[in-house]
Design an enzyme around this catalytic site. Structure first.
Site, short mmCIF file in Angstrom:
data_model
loop_
_atom_site.label_atom_id
_atom_site.label_comp_id
_atom_site.label_asym_id
_atom_site.label_seq_id
_atom_site.Cartn_x
_atom_site.Cartn_y
_atom_site.Cartn_z
CB ALA A 58 3.83 -9.91 -0.70
CB THR A 59 0.07 -5.82 -0.20
OG1 THR A 59 0.21 -5.20 -1.48
CG2 THR A 59 -0.67 -4.89 0.75
CG MET B 67 4.48 -2.23 2.99
SD MET B 67 3.64 -1.17 1.79
CE MET B 67 1.91 -1.44 2.22
CG LEU C 201 8.93 -3.60 7.69
CD1 LEU C 201 9.92 -4.50 8.44
CD2 LEU C 201 9.56 -3.08 6.40
CG MET C 202 3.71 -0.68 7.35
SD MET C 202 2.22 -0.41 6.34
CE MET C 202 2.66 1.06 5.44
CD GLU C 203 -0.09 -6.10 12.12
OE1 GLU C 203 -0.51 -6.20 13.29
OE2 GLU C 203 -0.34 -6.93 11.23
N GLY D 199 -2.16 -6.45 17.34
CA GLY D 199 -2.79 -5.65 16.30
C GLY D 199 -4.25 -6.03 16.14
CG HIS E 58 1.81 -1.96 -1.56
ND1 HIS E 58 2.08 -3.31 -1.48
CD2 HIS E 58 2.97 -1.37 -1.89
CE1 HIS E 58 3.37 -3.51 -1.73
NE2 HIS E 58 3.92 -2.34 -2.00
NE ARG F 270 1.07 -3.76 18.07
CZ ARG F 270 1.10 -4.88 17.35
NH1 ARG F 270 0.76 -4.85 16.08
NH2 ARG F 270 1.46 -6.02 17.89
#
Length: 123
Positions: free
Chosen positions: A32-33, A36, A39-41, A60, A67, A111
């Site tokens: 799922a976008t 993803m 995970l990046m955050e 954030g 994506h 952030r």
């Protein structure tokens, strides 16, 4: 102390619980976008976490990402965040996600450094 170029890599496996079908952002059993992006955050948060005072954390506030490619259940996904700008309490990151060696997502993330207690007291 914060300095440009700080990096962190976060890793996860695509499982039923983080597919578009399960989360509801789509109807197929692929990464799922939103998973993803989370995970990046996480990678951005951890890139700077050890360089903050104990009373501080980051939250954030903005993310712009694409994506680019689907990932199937069982694949291992990594996200890399690199600190690219520091403007007072505002931190900017370059973010990328990979399925193995294949780039599957990229973008920018912002952030802000906050005092944990003050932040929670405003809720």
């Amino acid at each position: 102390m914060l300095e440009l170029g700080l990096k962190h890599q976060s890793v996860m496996r695509v499982m039923d619980g983080n597919t578009a079908e399960f989360i509801g952002s789509g109807d197929m059993a692929v990464l799922a976008t939103p998973a993803m992006i989370a995970l990046m955050e996480n990678a951005a948060m951890l890139a700077v976490a050890l360089h903050l005072d104990e009373s501080e954390t980051t939250v954030g506030t903005a993310i712009s990402t694409s994506h680019l490619k689907a990932s199937k259940v069982g694949n291992t996904i990594s996200a890399i965040a690199e600190l690219t700008a520091i403007e007072g309490r505002k931190l900017s990151f370059k973010i990328e996600a990979y399925d193995g060696d294949t780039l599957i997502g990229q973008g920018e993330h912002t952030r802000f450094i906050v005092n944990r207690e003050k932040f929670l007291s405003k809720l």
